[in-house]
Design a protein around this motif. Structure first.
Motif, PDB file in Angstrom:
ATOM      1  N   ILE A 181      13.420  28.896   4.589  1.00 36.67           N
ATOM      2  CA  ILE A 181      13.336  28.376   5.950  1.00 36.67           C
ATOM      3  C   ILE A 181      11.866  28.141   6.269  1.00 36.67           C
ATOM      4  CG2 ILE A 181      13.856  28.762   8.384  1.00 36.67           C
ATOM      5  CD1 ILE A 181      16.074  30.659   7.519  1.00 36.67           C
ATOM      6  N   ILE A 208      12.573  23.562  10.201  1.00 38.08           N
ATOM      7  CA  ILE A 208      12.609  23.703  11.660  1.00 38.08           C
ATOM      8  C   ILE A 208      11.476  22.876  12.280  1.00 38.08           C
ATOM      9  CG2 ILE A 208      12.631  25.333  13.573  1.00 38.08           C
ATOM     10  CD1 ILE A 208      14.889  25.778  11.541  1.00 38.08           C
ATOM     11  N   LEU A 263      10.484  32.602   3.544  1.00 41.00           N
ATOM     12  CA  LEU A 263      10.069  31.986   4.802  1.00 41.00           C
ATOM     13  C   LEU A 263       8.718  31.291   4.680  1.00 41.00           C
ATOM     14  CD1 LEU A 263      10.911  34.954   7.232  1.00 41.00           C
ATOM     15  CD2 LEU A 263      12.373  32.997   6.659  1.00 41.00           C
ATOM     16  N   ASP A 264       8.519  30.271   5.484  1.00 39.75           N
ATOM     17  CA  ASP A 264       7.227  29.631   5.728  1.00 39.75           C
ATOM     18  C   ASP A 264       6.733  28.738   4.587  1.00 39.75           C
ATOM     19  OD1 ASP A 264       4.900  29.413   7.609  1.00 39.75           O
ATOM     20  OD2 ASP A 264       3.829  30.233   5.882  1.00 39.75           O
ATOM     21  N   THR A 272       8.799  25.559   8.585  1.00 38.80           N
ATOM     22  CA  THR A 272       8.498  24.630   9.671  1.00 38.80           C
ATOM     23  C   THR A 272       8.249  23.243   9.078  1.00 38.80           C
ATOM     24  OG1 THR A 272       7.548  26.363  11.070  1.00 38.80           O
ATOM     25  CG2 THR A 272       6.831  24.120  11.512  1.00 38.80           C
ATOM     26  N   ILE A 309      13.386  30.052  13.723  1.00 36.34           N
ATOM     27  CA  ILE A 309      13.289  30.527  12.339  1.00 36.34           C
ATOM     28  C   ILE A 309      13.977  31.879  12.211  1.00 36.34           C
ATOM     29  CG2 ILE A 309      11.684  31.335  10.558  1.00 36.34           C
ATOM     30  CD1 ILE A 309       9.715  29.184  11.572  1.00 36.34           C
ATOM     31  N   GLN A 352       4.968  26.365  16.240  1.00 33.65           N
ATOM     32  CA  GLN A 352       6.093  26.680  15.376  1.00 33.65           C
ATOM     33  C   GLN A 352       7.170  27.432  16.168  1.00 33.65           C
ATOM     34  OE1 GLN A 352       5.308  27.498  11.141  1.00 33.65           O
ATOM     35  NE2 GLN A 352       3.263  28.140  11.792  1.00 33.65           N
TER      36      GLN A 352
END
Length: 333
Positions: free
Chosen positions: A160, A325, A148-149, A162, A301, A296
């Protein structure tokens, strides 16, 4: 006092298998009579039931738990993400266990190892570095993992993130539209791909407007903490001998620290300063300044992350996805 499955079976004079099937909702499939089902369920409701979860997990090879490794819980975005992931995990029957890496490779590996040893069915990880992500992939190749991130561009992995680039570009666009003469950027963790994308969005916004940023526009700090923001603002103030006309922050903790420094020098936050920041918080409503933030989508997410990890857990085939996203731009005052 709750009883074991064996004790319930003995009290009712039925088999252990019958109690298990009724308790697990499989009684109709195995043609257990409605009368027996009622007896078992009424007894459980009156006396309670205790299940040997360890034995159950060993048999099913599943614990219904998921692990999450994040840099710091004090970062508002990560704390929001934890809450959203917990809600989504609970909807799917999973319990989320969270650990912090404090932006250190060794702590990330330690947290990952501890969660794996506790039998989590899958992991969400915010990786600290490309090297650490590769080490995790190598050591736990058969464990479902969603990163993530941060996207370190490692092939055949699920990530995944932003849209950091677009978020920072739009913040800069809005500030430039106010005809400012300067924008400074204060950013931590400049080695991370998420931050590099934000900074690229900043410079591309200037290019799109056929403008040039001021010299030394980037004021880099080590990490993304309150202390980094406070010390970074102090350093920028000492360099310029004034507060900039406009300044954009890569995260809320840095913004918070910077505002505390400005208040310590001026007694208040000058309303003329235009502020931009990645991430959002309702407390920004109390600033009289013009504030542009990129919020965000922690909910989005979390939903995508949980759906993807469930698919990985339940599928024999290895599936990979990279999702970006969008952030939502919020303008105040």
């Amino acid at each position: 006092m709750a009883m074991t499955i064996e004790q319930i079976a003995n009290n009712l004079g039925v088999s252990i298998t019958t109690v298990k099937l009724v308790y697990n909702g499989k009684a109709d499939k195995y043609r257990i009579s409605k009368k027996t089902q009622s007896r078992v369920l009424d007894f459980i409701e009156e006396h309670g039931i205790t299940v040997n979860q360890t034995a159950r997990n060993l048999k099913l090879k599943k614990t219904n738990t998921l692990g999450l490794v994040i840099p710091r819980i004090t970062n508002i975005f990560f704390s929001s993400l934890i809450e959203c992931l917990e809600k989504e995990c609970n909807k799917s029957g999973f319990q989320l266990v969270t650990a912090s890496s404090y932006s250190r490779d060794d702590k990330e590996m330690e947290a990952t190892r501890n969660l794996i040893e506790r039998g989590v069915d899958g992991l969400f990880i915010v990786p600290n570095s490309k090297k650490q992500q590769k080490d995790t992939i190598k050591k736990y190749a058969n464990k479902p993992i969603i990163f993530l991130d941060r996207d370190f561009q490692i092939e055949n992995q699920s990530t995944i993130i932003t849209d950091n680039y677009q978020g920072f570009l739009e913040i800069t666009d809005q500030i430039l539209a106010k005809q400012v003469s300067e924008i400074y950027v204060m950013s931590g963790d400049c080695h991370l791909p998420s931050i590099r994308s934000r900074l690229q969005g900043f410079t591309d916004s200037y290019k799109n407007h056929n403008l040039e940023p001021v010299p030394n526009w980037l004021h880099a700090v080590t990490n993304s903490t309150f202390e980094d923001g406070y010390n970074g603002m102090q350093s920028l103030f000492d360099e310029l001998k004034r507060i900039p006309e406009s300044i954009v922050f890569s995260s809320l903790p840095i913004l918070e620290g910077a505002l505390h420094f400005i208040k310590s020098q001026k007694g208040t936050i000058p309303t003329s300063v235009i502020i931009g920041t990645f991430d959002d918080h309702t407390m920004l409503e109390f600033l009289p300044n013009s504030v542009i933030s990129a919020k965000q989508d922690a909910v989005g997410i979390a939903k995508n992350a949980c759906a993807l990890i469930e698919k990985k857990i339940n599928s024999k085939e290895k599936t990979h996805a990279k999702l970006i996203i969008p952030a939502t731009l919020i303008s105040r005052n």
